[in-house]
Motif scaffolding. Structure first.
Motif, short mmCIF file in Angstrom:
data_model
loop_
_atom_site.label_atom_id
_atom_site.label_comp_id
_atom_site.label_asym_id
_atom_site.label_seq_id
_atom_site.Cartn_x
_atom_site.Cartn_y
_atom_site.Cartn_z
N ILE A 18 20.24 10.31 42.67
CA ILE A 18 20.22 8.84 42.80
C ILE A 18 21.11 8.19 41.74
N THR A 19 20.93 8.60 40.49
CA THR A 19 21.69 7.95 39.42
C THR A 19 23.16 8.34 39.44
N TYR A 20 23.46 9.56 39.87
CA TYR A 20 24.87 9.96 39.97
C TYR A 20 25.58 9.16 41.06
N ALA A 21 24.91 8.94 42.18
CA ALA A 21 25.50 8.12 43.25
C ALA A 21 25.75 6.70 42.74
N LEU A 22 24.78 6.15 42.00
CA LEU A 22 24.95 4.83 41.42
C LEU A 22 26.11 4.82 40.41
N TYR A 23 26.20 5.86 39.59
CA TYR A 23 27.29 5.99 38.62
C TYR A 23 28.65 5.95 39.32
N LEU A 25 29.37 4.71 42.23
CA LEU A 25 29.60 3.36 42.77
C LEU A 25 30.03 2.40 41.67
N LEU A 26 29.38 2.48 40.52
CA LEU A 26 29.73 1.59 39.42
C LEU A 26 31.13 1.86 38.88
N LEU A 27 31.58 3.11 38.97
CA LEU A 27 32.95 3.42 38.52
C LEU A 27 34.00 2.65 39.31
N VAL A 29 33.84 -0.45 39.90
CA VAL A 29 33.94 -1.82 39.39
C VAL A 29 33.91 -1.93 37.87
N THR A 30 33.68 -0.81 37.18
CA THR A 30 33.61 -0.86 35.71
C THR A 30 34.04 0.48 35.13
N GLU A 31 34.15 0.52 33.81
CA GLU A 31 34.57 1.76 33.17
C GLU A 31 33.37 2.69 32.94
N TYR A 32 33.65 3.96 32.62
CA TYR A 32 32.60 4.98 32.62
C TYR A 32 31.49 4.74 31.61
N ARG A 33 31.78 4.15 30.45
CA ARG A 33 30.72 3.92 29.45
C ARG A 33 29.68 2.93 29.97
N VAL A 34 30.13 1.88 30.63
CA VAL A 34 29.21 0.89 31.20
C VAL A 34 28.44 1.52 32.36
N ALA A 35 29.14 2.24 33.23
CA ALA A 35 28.48 2.90 34.36
C ALA A 35 27.42 3.89 33.86
N PHE A 36 27.75 4.66 32.83
CA PHE A 36 26.80 5.61 32.25
C PHE A 36 25.59 4.88 31.70
N SER A 37 25.81 3.80 30.98
CA SER A 37 24.72 3.06 30.35
C SER A 37 23.77 2.45 31.38
N VAL A 38 24.33 1.83 32.40
CA VAL A 38 23.50 1.21 33.44
C VAL A 38 22.68 2.26 34.17
N THR A 39 23.33 3.35 34.57
CA THR A 39 22.59 4.37 35.32
C THR A 39 21.58 5.09 34.43
N PHE A 40 21.83 5.14 33.15
CA PHE A 40 20.87 5.76 32.24
C PHE A 40 19.56 4.95 32.23
N VAL A 41 19.68 3.64 32.14
CA VAL A 41 18.50 2.77 32.15
C VAL A 41 17.74 2.90 33.47
N LEU A 90 38.40 15.87 25.66
CA LEU A 90 38.66 17.08 26.45
C LEU A 90 39.32 16.80 27.79
N ASN A 91 39.51 15.51 28.10
CA ASN A 91 40.17 15.08 29.34
C ASN A 91 39.49 15.62 30.61
N ILE A 92 38.17 15.69 30.57
CA ILE A 92 37.39 16.07 31.75
C ILE A 92 37.23 14.83 32.61
N ASP A 93 37.35 14.99 33.89
CA ASP A 93 37.23 13.87 34.83
C ASP A 93 35.92 13.12 34.60
N GLN A 94 35.99 11.80 34.58
CA GLN A 94 34.80 10.98 34.33
C GLN A 94 33.75 11.11 35.42
N ARG A 95 34.11 11.66 36.57
CA ARG A 95 33.13 11.92 37.62
C ARG A 95 32.40 13.24 37.41
#
Length: 124
Positions: A18-23, A25-27, A29-41, A90-95
């Motif tokens: 569930i949270t990965y799918a949301l992450y 989707l958020l990518l 419209v936003t950058e990975y740090r914000v997407a990570f933070s929102v989905t973490f909550v 490490l240049n790993i894909d943000q997904r």
């Protein structure tokens, strides 16, 4: 393996999907740090509900919920640091980076959750 461990893996797997799918989707419209933070909550809320009800059979309470998230403060900052290391250094894909996070942080989370719910069981 105890039934409780299997239930924890099932609920954690569902929460992760569930949270990965949301992450992802958020990518869009936003950058990975914000997407990570929102989905973490969002993941903390889902995790508390599923762990209390399905895994540990503990009554859901506001006090339990608000104290439960304290477990995840360390995990959040560790996870965010790992995301920065994976993506920016490490240049790993943000997904892919959050999937690596799951494998590193799940054992820590499991142990902390066991301790939390053992301490929040109602007295017989």
């Amino acid at each position: 393996i105890k039934l409780q461990s299997i239930k924890y893996l099932i609920s954690g797997g569902l929460n992760t999907v569930i949270t990965y799918a949301l992450y992802l989707l958020l990518l869009l419209v936003t950058e990975y740090r914000v997407a990570f933070s929102v989905t973490f909550v969002v993941g903390i809320f889902i995790s508390y509900c599923m762990n209390a009800y399905f895994v540990f059979n503990v009554k859901l309470t506001y006090k339990g919920f608000f104290s439960y998230h304290l477990i995840y403060i360390f995990q959040y900052f560790t996870g965010l640091l790992l995301m920065v290391v994976f993506v920016d250094i490490l240049n790993i894909d943000q997904r892919v980076a959050p999937i690596l996070n799951v494998f590193i942080l799940t054992p820590i989370s499991y142990l902390a959750t066991i301790v939390f719910f053992k301490n929040h069981r109602p007295s017989p």
